[in-house]
Design a protein around this motif. Structure first.
Motif, PDB file in Angstrom:
ATOM      1  N   GLY A  92       0.847  -1.178   0.000  1.00 27.87           N
ATOM      2  CA  GLY A  92       0.000   0.000   0.000  1.00 27.87           C
ATOM      3  C   GLY A  92       0.881   1.226   0.000  1.00 27.87           C
ATOM      4  N   ARG A  93       0.494   2.208  -0.791  1.00 23.83           N
ATOM      5  CA  ARG A  93       1.344   3.383  -0.908  1.00 23.83           C
ATOM      6  C   ARG A  93       0.596   4.693  -0.672  1.00 23.83           C
ATOM      7  NH1 ARG A  93       5.047   4.929  -6.237  1.00 23.83           N
ATOM      8  NH2 ARG A  93       5.729   6.984  -5.503  1.00 23.83           N
ATOM      9  N   ALA A  94      -0.527   4.859  -1.371  1.00 23.80           N
ATOM     10  CA  ALA A  94      -1.206   6.154  -1.321  1.00 23.80           C
ATOM     11  C   ALA A  94      -1.991   6.345  -0.038  1.00 23.80           C
ATOM     12  CB  ALA A  94      -2.140   6.309  -2.521  1.00 23.80           C
ATOM     13  N   HIS A  95      -2.423   5.256   0.596  1.00 22.68           N
ATOM     14  CA  HIS A  95      -3.291   5.380   1.771  1.00 22.68           C
ATOM     15  C   HIS A  95      -2.959   4.287   2.780  1.00 22.68           C
ATOM     16  CE1 HIS A  95      -6.853   6.430   4.065  1.00 22.68           C
ATOM     17  NE2 HIS A  95      -7.225   5.166   4.059  1.00 22.68           N
ATOM     18  N   LEU A  96      -2.574   4.674   3.980  1.00 21.02           N
ATOM     19  CA  LEU A  96      -2.286   3.753   5.075  1.00 21.02           C
ATOM     20  C   LEU A  96      -1.416   2.572   4.644  1.00 21.02           C
ATOM     21  CD1 LEU A  96      -5.740   3.576   6.950  1.00 21.02           C
ATOM     22  CD2 LEU A  96      -3.690   4.813   7.634  1.00 21.02           C
ATOM     23  N   PRO A  97      -0.211   2.818   4.181  1.00 20.21           N
ATOM     24  CA  PRO A  97       0.674   1.705   3.814  1.00 20.21           C
ATOM     25  C   PRO A  97       0.785   0.692   4.947  1.00 20.21           C
ATOM     26  CG  PRO A  97       1.645   3.810   3.187  1.00 20.21           C
ATOM     27  CD  PRO A  97       0.432   4.143   4.013  1.00 20.21           C
ATOM     28  N   ASP A  98       0.693  -0.575   4.599  1.00 19.82           N
ATOM     29  CA  ASP A  98       0.823  -1.706   5.515  1.00 19.82           C
ATOM     30  C   ASP A  98      -0.366  -1.886   6.448  1.00 19.82           C
ATOM     31  OD1 ASP A  98       3.440  -2.141   4.516  1.00 19.82           O
ATOM     32  OD2 ASP A  98       4.242  -0.686   5.956  1.00 19.82           O
ATOM     33  N   HIS A  99      -1.322  -0.971   6.410  1.00 13.13           N
ATOM     34  CA  HIS A  99      -2.352  -0.961   7.446  1.00 13.13           C
ATOM     35  C   HIS A  99      -3.773  -1.026   6.908  1.00 13.13           C
ATOM     36  CE1 HIS A  99       0.802   1.378   9.998  1.00 13.13           C
ATOM     37  NE2 HIS A  99       0.985   0.062  10.070  1.00 13.13           N
ATOM     38  N   ASP A 100      -3.937  -1.342   5.625  1.00 13.54           N
ATOM     39  CA  ASP A 100      -5.296  -1.311   5.094  1.00 13.54           C
ATOM     40  C   ASP A 100      -5.462  -2.373   4.005  1.00 13.54           C
ATOM     41  OD1 ASP A 100      -7.924  -0.480   4.975  1.00 13.54           O
ATOM     42  OD2 ASP A 100      -7.509   1.510   4.195  1.00 13.54           O
ATOM     43  N   ALA A 103      -2.632  -4.477   2.215  1.00 19.43           N
ATOM     44  CA  ALA A 103      -1.991  -5.427   3.120  1.00 19.43           C
ATOM     45  C   ALA A 103      -2.885  -6.634   3.372  1.00 19.43           C
ATOM     46  CB  ALA A 103      -1.638  -4.735   4.433  1.00 19.43           C
ATOM     47  N   GLY A 104      -4.187  -6.407   3.552  1.00 21.55           N
ATOM     48  CA  GLY A 104      -5.101  -7.513   3.789  1.00 21.55           C
ATOM     49  C   GLY A 104      -5.189  -8.464   2.610  1.00 21.55           C
ATOM     50  N   TRP A 105      -5.359  -7.919   1.413  1.00 19.44           N
ATOM     51  CA  TRP A 105      -5.431  -8.746   0.208  1.00 19.44           C
ATOM     52  C   TRP A 105      -4.149  -9.568   0.018  1.00 19.44           C
ATOM     53  CZ3 TRP A 105      -8.791  -9.249  -4.170  1.00 19.44           C
ATOM     54  CH2 TRP A 105     -10.002  -8.551  -4.079  1.00 19.44           C
ATOM     55  N   LEU A 106      -2.994  -8.931   0.159  1.00 19.06           N
ATOM     56  CA  LEU A 106      -1.737  -9.631  -0.088  1.00 19.06           C
ATOM     57  C   LEU A 106      -1.426 -10.651   0.990  1.00 19.06           C
ATOM     58  CD1 LEU A 106      -1.477  -7.417  -2.278  1.00 19.06           C
ATOM     59  CD2 LEU A 106       0.974  -7.438  -1.830  1.00 19.06           C
ATOM     60  N   LEU A 107      -1.736 -10.345   2.222  1.00 21.37           N
ATOM     61  CA  LEU A 107      -1.517 -11.331   3.278  1.00 21.37           C
ATOM     62  C   LEU A 107      -2.318 -12.597   3.004  1.00 21.37           C
ATOM     63  CD1 LEU A 107      -1.415  -9.322   6.634  1.00 21.37           C
ATOM     64  CD2 LEU A 107       0.363 -10.839   5.744  1.00 21.37           C
ATOM     65  N   HIS A 108      -3.546 -12.432   2.572  1.00 22.12           N
ATOM     66  CA  HIS A 108      -4.372 -13.605   2.289  1.00 22.12           C
ATOM     67  C   HIS A 108      -3.804 -14.407   1.120  1.00 22.12           C
ATOM     68  CE1 HIS A 108      -7.740 -16.172   1.354  1.00 22.12           C
ATOM     69  NE2 HIS A 108      -7.804 -15.658   0.135  1.00 22.12           N
ATOM     70  N   GLY A 109      -3.650 -13.769  -0.020  1.00 23.99           N
ATOM     71  CA  GLY A 109      -3.232 -14.495  -1.220  1.00 23.99           C
ATOM     72  C   GLY A 109      -1.852 -15.099  -1.101  1.00 23.99           C
ATOM     73  N   LEU A 110      -0.901 -14.356  -0.542  1.00 22.40           N
ATOM     74  CA  LEU A 110       0.463 -14.868  -0.450  1.00 22.40           C
ATOM     75  C   LEU A 110       0.623 -15.893   0.665  1.00 22.40           C
ATOM     76  CD1 LEU A 110       0.897 -12.396  -2.358  1.00 22.40           C
ATOM     77  CD2 LEU A 110       3.196 -12.291  -1.415  1.00 22.40           C
ATOM     78  N   SER A 111      -0.210 -15.819   1.676  1.00 24.36           N
ATOM     79  CA  SER A 111      -0.174 -16.855   2.716  1.00 24.36           C
ATOM     80  C   SER A 111      -0.692 -18.177   2.176  1.00 24.36           C
ATOM     81  CB  SER A 111      -0.995 -16.418   3.928  1.00 24.36           C
ATOM     82  OG  SER A 111      -0.411 -15.294   4.557  1.00 24.36           O
ATOM     83  N   LEU A 112      -1.749 -18.126   1.352  1.00 24.64           N
ATOM     84  CA  LEU A 112      -2.208 -19.352   0.701  1.00 24.64           C
ATOM     85  C   LEU A 112      -1.115 -19.912  -0.208  1.00 24.64           C
ATOM     86  CD1 LEU A 112      -5.922 -18.571  -0.276  1.00 24.64           C
ATOM     87  CD2 LEU A 112      -5.079 -19.894   1.674  1.00 24.64           C
ATOM     88  N   LEU A 133       5.837 -12.195   5.181  1.00 23.42           N
ATOM     89  CA  LEU A 133       4.527 -12.406   5.783  1.00 23.42           C
ATOM     90  C   LEU A 133       4.558 -12.090   7.277  1.00 23.42           C
ATOM     91  CD1 LEU A 133       3.451 -15.736   4.016  1.00 23.42           C
ATOM     92  CD2 LEU A 133       2.564 -13.431   3.573  1.00 23.42           C
ATOM     93  N   ILE A 134       5.621 -12.447   7.937  1.00 20.23           N
ATOM     94  CA  ILE A 134       5.756 -12.124   9.361  1.00 20.23           C
ATOM     95  C   ILE A 134       5.805 -10.616   9.560  1.00 20.23           C
ATOM     96  CG2 ILE A 134       7.338 -12.231  11.327  1.00 20.23           C
ATOM     97  CD1 ILE A 134       8.045 -15.089  10.437  1.00 20.23           C
ATOM     98  N   LEU A 135       6.595  -9.944   8.744  1.00 18.31           N
ATOM     99  CA  LEU A 135       6.715  -8.494   8.856  1.00 18.31           C
ATOM    100  C   LEU A 135       5.379  -7.811   8.615  1.00 18.31           C
ATOM    101  CD1 LEU A 135       8.406  -5.870   9.048  1.00 18.31           C
ATOM    102  CD2 LEU A 135       8.806  -6.102   6.574  1.00 18.31           C
ATOM    103  N   GLN A 136       4.717  -8.182   7.521  1.00 21.59           N
ATOM    104  CA  GLN A 136       3.462  -7.507   7.182  1.00 21.59           C
ATOM    105  C   GLN A 136       2.341  -7.897   8.140  1.00 21.59           C
ATOM    106  OE1 GLN A 136       5.118  -5.268   4.111  1.00 21.59           O
ATOM    107  NE2 GLN A 136       3.100  -5.111   5.038  1.00 21.59           N
ATOM    108  N   GLY A 137       2.327  -9.153   8.570  1.00 29.46           N
ATOM    109  CA  GLY A 137       1.327  -9.563   9.541  1.00 29.46           C
ATOM    110  C   GLY A 137       1.492  -8.828  10.856  1.00 29.46           C
ATOM    111  N   ASP A 138       2.735  -8.666  11.291  1.00 30.81           N
ATOM    112  CA  ASP A 138       2.991  -7.940  12.530  1.00 30.81           C
ATOM    113  C   ASP A 138       2.579  -6.475  12.399  1.00 30.81           C
ATOM    114  OD1 ASP A 138       4.314  -7.841  15.255  1.00 30.81           O
ATOM    115  OD2 ASP A 138       5.502  -6.331  14.184  1.00 30.81           O
ATOM    116  N   ARG A 139       2.853  -5.870  11.267  1.00 29.06           N
ATOM    117  CA  ARG A 139       2.464  -4.477  11.058  1.00 29.06           C
ATOM    118  C   ARG A 139       0.945  -4.312  11.115  1.00 29.06           C
ATOM    119  NH1 ARG A 139       6.439  -3.130   5.867  1.00 29.06           N
ATOM    120  NH2 ARG A 139       8.275  -2.438   7.077  1.00 29.06           N
ATOM    121  N   LEU A 140       0.233  -5.217  10.443  1.00 29.12           N
ATOM    122  CA  LEU A 140      -1.221  -5.098  10.414  1.00 29.12           C
ATOM    123  C   LEU A 140      -1.823  -5.398  11.784  1.00 29.12           C
ATOM    124  CD1 LEU A 140      -3.401  -4.420   8.303  1.00 29.12           C
ATOM    125  CD2 LEU A 140      -3.754  -6.877   8.001  1.00 29.12           C
ATOM    126  N   TYR A 141      -1.289  -6.397  12.462  1.00 29.67           N
ATOM    127  CA  TYR A 141      -1.775  -6.743  13.797  1.00 29.67           C
ATOM    128  C   TYR A 141      -1.571  -5.591  14.776  1.00 29.67           C
ATOM    129  CZ  TYR A 141      -1.818  -8.895  18.430  1.00 29.67           C
ATOM    130  OH  TYR A 141      -2.067  -9.179  19.746  1.00 29.67           O
TER     131      TYR A 141
END
Length: 656
Positions: A92-100, A103-112, A133-141
């Motif tokens: 995410g770049r233009a709005h809430l990078p890593d937090h919206d 991040a949700g879409w990519l965490l799902h698809g790349l975790s699968l 995935l650990i980095l982005q999951g931790d950021r979103l959590y």
């Protein structure tokens, strides 16, 4: 190669490999089409300004295709897309990078993809993906924890909540056996989805509109399936919203199925279909009409939905879910035997149609507080108890008492679709001294509004081809206007005629303005009627007693996603207006008669007579083969329609 743990484990992968040769052959072809499309695309080497949500399902689709076929090209493509996503320092770049949403879409698809590909990924690439995935999951959590009570973390009725937590729980399940903190992710997301299942309206209505329904609700299916598989908690059984939401979608379908009723934020009138979600609802709740609609879209106009939808990545990216969620044991059954009208009390939504044929006439009417009654009441309670801000209804418009009319293949009375600057005047409603509802003129019109600020629907009667409802919206106007009554009655007849009666009152004299928006300009017929022709359909509009109309235009523009600042949608509405006042009270009686613009139809006529003191009236008109008589009394309404020896009657309470 390792046995996957998510969605295709426990022997399911072997069953799928067999079924793609017969009962899932069509869904397998869809998956390969998805893969072929993304194989021709080049994900940008540097994170673009626009949304990158599509990277997640692209990687998941390639990973599933590889596990089903063992064909090297799908593994190579998965590696290419995964490497690009891993290379971005932020999602995410233009709005809430890593937090919206990104991040949700990519965490799902790349975790699968991480789970499904397993050791097929070279060790260095698998390690890099795991660390990302650990980095982005931790950021979103961490963002979810830190913002509890604000924005999506606790916005239980909002697609951002469902998408972000679905991404987080997918990553948590993929990683928790080897990364202890991931268990915190799954526990928090599970707790959230338990609350969501309880908080959503039981009638299945979607306050964000059909477009965001198709964008957001599939993520409830994603999360609920993973939760049931991994933690043994059946939220499908606990969630009446999900059980009933296909009915909402069905009744918000325009005749012909390609287009939608566009209440709420709708980028366009096409972006309404999710074959994957239809399959999931069909499977979870044994709904044969959901199975039928998925097949109707797939065989009828999937290509147009794929290419013309304004919502990205849309149906294009859902091939992997369609294959996984399709249940060949659910029969497909058209809705022809279902009722042609419906009432969704939480959203104050009443729909009526003359049938399920492609050339049928449909009317949709709504009046409710922001987000619907349950979200409105519950959020005010929670926010008062905890000091939170849980209701985010930015996709719900100031549109109480509006209506949409569709007939003979065309949208005839229309909504504004999508607007960042949401105005009451963009809807088919009543203005008071030129003003609309309190809070308008901003994106989230219901933010910080007192609990009493709500509209409601009552006196809903459906009988023998008739549909009647009354909406009351007086409490929505600014208090200084002193509006005491803003009652709108709609009466939909067996031929598709629509009678609209507005009864209005205020403490002092006010000017009352009636609005109707159309796609095309209208033509005065010289006898008090206005004619709007739009493609294959048309509608005549008449004021009773006869009154003139002013015709203007209304320009609506919006940026429908903060993740893509350059994206702009807009439309020009053609607006009919008429005024009464200044007076303390007013009544508008309006008759809309839809028909085919391609065939000659019998000349319609309407008469109006005041028959008793206090506002009683008799109205009669002809519409096609039908003749109508309506007696409007002070306490009730009686109506009769006759055609070819058939007589249909309705009686309903007054507007209160």
């Amino acid at each position: 190669m390792n046995d996957p743990q998510l969605l295709i484990g426990g022997g399911r992968l072997d069953r799928l490999r067999t079924e793609i040769q017969d009962v899932r052959a069509a869904q397998f072809r869809r998956l390969l089409d998805q893969c072929d499309f993304y194989a021709r695309e080049n994900p940008p080497a540097e994170h673009p300004e626009a949304s990158i949500t599509y990277l997640g399902p692209a990687a998941a689709g390639f990973a599933l295709a590889y596990r089903l076929t063992d064909q090297r090209q799908y593994l190579d493509q998965a590696r290419r897309w995964i490497a690009t996503a891993v290379s971005y320092p932020h999602w995410g770049r233009a709005h809430l990078p890593d937090h919206d949403l990104d991040a949700g879409w990519l965490l799902h698809g790349l975790s699968l993809a991480y789970d499904w590909l397993g050791s097929a990924l070279p060790e260095a690439e698998r390690t890099a993906l795991r660390e990302k995935l650990i980095l982005q999951g931790d950021r979103l959590y961490r963002y979810a924890v830190e913002t509890e009570g604000r924005w999506w973390s606790s916005s239980y009725w909002q697609n951002h909540n469902w998408i972000c937590y679905a991404g987080l729980i997918t990553a948590g399940y993929a990683l928790r056996d080897g990364h202890a903190p991931a268990k915190d992710w799954t526990e928090r997301a599970l707790d959230n989805f338990r609350t969501v299942a309880e908080m959503l309206p039981a009638d299945g209505s979607g306050s964000e509109g059909v477009v965001y329904w198709r964008y957001g609700v599939p993520w409830l299916g994603v999360a609920f399936e993973l939760i049931e598989e991994q933690d043994g908690v059946d939220l499908f059984a606990a969630c009446d919203f999900l059980r009933n939401t296909f009915s909402y979608r069905l009744h918000q379908s325009a005749p012909g199925w390609e287009y939608i009723v566009d209440h709420g934020d709708c980028h366009d009138r096409r972006s309404g279909h999710s074959l994957a979600l239809y399959h999931k609802l069909a499977s979870a709740y044994r709904i044969p009409q959901a199975q039928w609609l998925a097949e109707r879209v797939r065989t009828g106009f999937l290509g147009r939905e794929w290419h013309e939808s304004g919502v990205k990545p849309g149906v294009r990216a859902e091939g992997y879910l369609e294959l996984l969620w399709y249940d060949p044991t659910v029969p497909a059954e058209s809705p022809e035997q279902l009722p042609t009208s419906a009432y969704f009390p939480d959203l104050g939504l009443v729909t009526a149609r003359t049938g399920w044929r492609d050339d049928a006439v449909l009317a949709s009417f709504k009046a409710s507080p922001g987000g619907g009654h349950k979200a409105w009441d519950t959020s005010h309670r929670i926010d008062a108890e905890r000091g939170w801000d849980t209701l985010n209804t930015g996709h719900h418009h100031p549109d109480a008492n509006t209506f949409v009319l569709i007939g003979h293949g065309s949208h005839l009375a229309v909504e504004d679709g999508y607007a960042n600057n949401k105005l009451t005047a963009n809807h088919n409603v009543i203005l008071v001294d030129g003003a609309g509802y309190a809070g308008e003129g901003r994106y989230h019109v219901y933010r910080d509004m007192p609990e009493r600020h709500q509209a409601h629907v009552h006196s809903v009667v459906t009988d023998d081809g008739w549909v009647h409802a009354v909406g009351e919206a007086a409490a929505l106007y600014p208090p200084e206007l002193g509006v005491l009554r803003a009652s709108r009655r709609i009466l939909f007849g067996p031929s598709g005629s629509l009678l609209v009666i507005d009864d209005l009152a205020a403490e002092t004299d006010r000017t009352w303005t009636w609005l109707l928006h159309t796609d095309q300009p209208s033509t005065a017929l010289g006898d008090g009627r206005m004619l709007v022709r739009s493609g294959t359909g048309q509608v005549t509009v008449r004021a009773l007693p006869e009154a003139g109309f002013e015709q203007t235009t209304t320009l609506v523009t919006a940026n429908p996603t903060s993740s893509t600042p350059s994206l702009t949608v807009g439309r020009t509405l053609h607006t009919l207006r008429r005024e009464i006042g200044p007076e303390r009270s007013a009544r508008f009686i309006s008759l809309l008669l839809p028909g085919s613009a391609l065939e000659s139809t019998p000349h319609d006529h309407a008469t109006f007579n005041t028959t008793e003191p206090g506002g009683g009236a008799e109205i009669s008109w002809r519409h096609g083969d039908w003749t109508y008589q309506v007696r409007l009394g002070t306490e009730e309404i009686e109506a009769t329609a006759r055609a070819d020896g058939s007589v249909r009657r309705i009686r309903a309470a007054g507007s209160g």
